[in-house]
Design a protein around this motif. Structure first.
Motif, PDB file in Angstrom:
ATOM      1  N   GLN A  79       0.794  -1.183   0.021  1.00  0.00           N
ATOM      2  CA  GLN A  79       0.063   0.118   0.095  1.00  0.00           C
ATOM      3  C   GLN A  79       0.931   1.442  -0.055  1.00  0.00           C
ATOM      4  O   GLN A  79       0.492   2.075  -0.594  1.00  0.00           O
ATOM      5  N   LYS A  80       1.760   1.253   0.808  1.00  0.00           N
ATOM      6  CA  LYS A  80       2.801   2.371   1.077  1.00  0.00           C
ATOM      7  C   LYS A  80       3.396   2.803  -0.506  1.00  0.00           C
ATOM      8  O   LYS A  80       3.423   3.977  -0.742  1.00  0.00           O
ATOM      9  N   VAL A  81       3.858   1.633  -1.085  1.00  0.00           N
ATOM     10  CA  VAL A  81       4.559   1.771  -2.316  1.00  0.00           C
ATOM     11  C   VAL A  81       3.429   2.442  -3.549  1.00  0.00           C
ATOM     12  O   VAL A  81       3.780   3.472  -4.147  1.00  0.00           O
ATOM     13  N   PHE A  82       2.304   1.832  -3.449  1.00  0.00           N
ATOM     14  CA  PHE A  82       1.396   2.259  -4.368  1.00  0.00           C
ATOM     15  C   PHE A  82       0.933   3.786  -4.135  1.00  0.00           C
ATOM     16  O   PHE A  82       0.958   4.504  -4.954  1.00  0.00           O
ATOM     17  N   ALA A  83       0.866   4.133  -3.102  1.00  0.00           N
ATOM     18  CA  ALA A  83       0.555   5.395  -2.676  1.00  0.00           C
ATOM     19  C   ALA A  83       1.670   6.431  -3.268  1.00  0.00           C
ATOM     20  O   ALA A  83       1.463   7.298  -4.261  1.00  0.00           O
ATOM     21  N   ALA A  84       2.978   5.871  -2.986  1.00  0.00           N
ATOM     22  CA  ALA A  84       4.027   6.909  -3.403  1.00  0.00           C
ATOM     23  C   ALA A  84       4.136   6.795  -5.031  1.00  0.00           C
ATOM     24  O   ALA A  84       4.210   7.878  -5.427  1.00  0.00           O
ATOM     25  N   ALA A  85       4.050   5.658  -5.506  1.00  0.00           N
ATOM     26  CA  ALA A  85       3.842   5.504  -6.841  1.00  0.00           C
ATOM     27  C   ALA A  85       2.950   6.316  -7.553  1.00  0.00           C
ATOM     28  O   ALA A  85       3.427   7.091  -8.820  1.00  0.00           O
ATOM     29  N   LYS A  86       1.833   6.521  -6.989  1.00  0.00           N
ATOM     30  CA  LYS A  86       0.695   7.338  -7.517  1.00  0.00           C
ATOM     31  C   LYS A  86       1.046   8.737  -7.598  1.00  0.00           C
ATOM     32  O   LYS A  86       0.734   9.292  -8.517  1.00  0.00           O
ATOM     33  N   SER A  87       1.637   9.160  -6.270  1.00  0.00           N
ATOM     34  CA  SER A  87       1.627  10.588  -6.297  1.00  0.00           C
ATOM     35  C   SER A  87       2.840  11.038  -7.216  1.00  0.00           C
ATOM     36  O   SER A  87       3.162  12.082  -7.605  1.00  0.00           O
ATOM     37  N   LEU A  88       3.584  10.130  -7.463  1.00  0.00           N
ATOM     38  CA  LEU A  88       4.893  10.435  -8.269  1.00  0.00           C
ATOM     39  C   LEU A  88       4.587  10.062  -9.701  1.00  0.00           C
ATOM     40  O   LEU A  88       5.336  10.374 -10.636  1.00  0.00           O
ATOM     41  N   ASN A  89       3.309   9.598  -9.877  1.00  0.00           N
ATOM     42  CA  ASN A  89       3.011   9.122 -11.246  1.00  0.00           C
ATOM     43  C   ASN A  89       4.073   8.011 -11.953  1.00  0.00           C
ATOM     44  O   ASN A  89       4.411   8.207 -13.077  1.00  0.00           O
ATOM     45  N   TYR A  90       4.378   7.387 -10.947  1.00  0.00           N
ATOM     46  CA  TYR A  90       5.574   6.463 -11.527  1.00  0.00           C
ATOM     47  C   TYR A  90       4.752   5.101 -12.448  1.00  0.00           C
ATOM     48  O   TYR A  90       3.690   4.603 -12.315  1.00  0.00           O
TER      49      TYR A  90
END
Lengths: 333, 333
Positions: free
Chosen positions: A40-51
């Motif tokens: 979940q943490k990673v998904f959130a970070a990824a989303k906010s960075l548009n990764y």
DNA sequence: CTGAAAGCGCTTACAG
DNA sequence: CTGAAAGCGCTTACAG
């Protein structure tokens, strides 16, 4: 002149999420073991960075590109757009994307021209196209599965998924026999394909068996304009047939046009016409062509399935598959 | 189950040619300085090993993929195959390859579905297609040039290369005015596009200026079958027009079929019809449709040129370009 | 003109 | 379940 904003990488995501880069990677590799919480943490970070994971970097280590080369037909035959749509959708649903292989594949003799194999496609689909021999050889050389879709060019040795053309030919013969036709012709195009041969054989063998009469075979071209003259010849004089089974709908419509507009014939009374493919134009008010529907969706699904299995198993054995065809009764036979 | 023969790398070539790996690399990078002699050695080694530079590895360091995403139309409108052919050839000649973006671009909300942007396309071309808003936004987000080809969807803000639709509309008006038509209609489809609006305006404004009469605007659909009813309505009663200018050839042929087969009208005497696009079917004996030819080759060339320049200059400014259209006089007006 | 080396952004054993 | 590290096959400053 906007400055090139660098796309974010797994390292960026890792930093933001407070995990290691390898963990980020695992989150995007199906089947890796990651705890739900970090996921979940990673998904959130990824989303906010548009990764977006970089597919090229991935392919470098996994040694597969998730890209399949698509050879598409040169002619603008109406069914082909649908074909492309079907295949590319099917590929996408399986995690693959399609890259187009232009009709004229560069031979790349002097190593100066960019070549499709620089992209390390995992497989090749030749969609209703005339398969280029050198392409086939390159696939063999690089051990890449290749399959022909809906059409197989004579003399090629690749896998294929096609309609059951022989059976279509038989059904056409049966239909014309029911209508008591005896003088019939099979009208074909100019590209030698196994698919056409099969259809022709099915038609001729069955018609002979049923009636004792031999259909005449006339070769025209797949192009409407240049098919006109052979068709005129066919309809001229006492040899004028009672029925024509055509290799494509395009040809069938050319026959209808010439017969009605230049010879004053009424269809189906004076002349019965059967097509093949069921292109959109067959439903036009002016034609209402009796024809055979190829199940392009099924063909797409099967061919994609086959190459994906072959990719997974590093297997390039030849596979041949046939799919039934459906007679669409309209008003021309 | 053939063992996966590993493809040869620049290291293999280097060893065989007796040079360093960097030298091999330089040989395949246009513009690098290598002596003729070593270039020959490397080419020879490369050839014997069947070496292809790995485009993915390259893209990792150069930060460009030489791949452009191609959105293609959902409908099976005959010109589109030609379009794909033209664009993909044009791209290839410039060292690019096309990867297909399926009509339904995955929204990729949960980061589970593979996404086209994982392939880091350098640009996107929307070819005669309905441009998906989210696709446009992603391009903006990633600073990727995007251009619409031959058609521009209303409300979109991307670059485009299109035919001069306004002028086509004017020419159609002039032609019908020469034929002394006064009761005319503009028949359009159901997808709101700027290209259609322009054509419509050109037609209406010019026709009004010329004759003082206002053309009637009738909205049908781009699909043949569902366009039939609106066309029947159009031809019924005393409002039956003397001439119809249609947004596509497809529509024009639907008009011809209904007019002749259901209303017993003779074309062009009772009803004049003008199409737009010059699809292959316009030349069929049964239609011989007067229409406007779009210069698809030129459209392809220009759109590729524009995005390549934008890629090179990291520029995503909007550019708009218009290309003239040519009236093809046949037998329906 | 050429070589040694760093680095592009990932995946995947290897430990823990 | 997670991290540190090696490696995928290239390109490109940096020296020479």
């Amino acid at each position: 002149m906007s400055p090139l904003k660098p796309t974010s990488t797994s390292k960026d995501v890792a930093k933001l999420a407070g995990v290691s880069q390898s963990t980020v990677s695992r989150v995007f590799v199906p089947g890796s073991s990651v705890s739900d919480k970090t996921k979940q943490k990673v998904f959130a970070a990824a989303k906010s960075l548009n990764y977006r994971p970089n597919a090229f970097a991935r392919s470098l280590t996994t040694n597969e590109s998730k890209l399949v080369g698509l050879v598409f037909p040169d002619a603008d035959y109406p069914i082909h757009m649908q074909t492309l749509q079907l295949i590319s959708t099917e590929l996408q649903q399986n995690g693959y994307a399609a890259v187009l292989i232009p009709w004229q594949v560069d031979v790349n003799d002097d190593y100066s021209v960019p070549n499709i194999f620089q992209y390390r496609v995992d497989a090749v689909i030749a969609a209703s196209a005339t398969l280029n021999t050198s392409l086939y050889e390159e696939c063999e050389e690089f051990n890449i599965p290749i399959i022909q879709y809906a059409r197989v060019v004579e003399g090629t040795k690749s896998s294929y998924v096609i309609s059951d053309n022989y059976e279509a030919g038989q059904q056409a013969a049966q239909l014309l026999h029911q209508h008591k036709a005896t003088q019939v012709v099979y009208l074909t195009g100019d590209v030698p394909t196994l698919t056409n041969d099969e259809r022709q054989s099915g038609f001729i063998n069955e018609f002979k068996a049923l009636t004792g009469c031999s259909p005449r075979i006339i070769e025209a071209t797949y192009d409407y304009a240049s098919a006109l003259d052979p068709i005129r010849d066919m309809l001229t004089g006492e040899h004028c047939p009672q029925a024509v089974f055509c290799a494509t709908d395009n040809l069938a419509m050319a026959v209808m046009d010439v017969a009605r507009l230049e010879f004053g014939l009424t269809i189906p009374q004076d002349l019965k016409v059967i097509g093949f493919d069921n292109i959109p134009q067959t439903q036009w008010l002016n034609y209402q062509l009796t024809t055979f529907r190829q199940d392009f969706q099924r063909l797409a699904r099967e061919s994609v399935k086959i190459i994906i299995e072959q990719i997974a198993s590093h297997n390039t054995d030849r596979v041949k598959m046939m799919v039934p065809v459906k007679l669409i009764q309209r008003n021309t036979a």
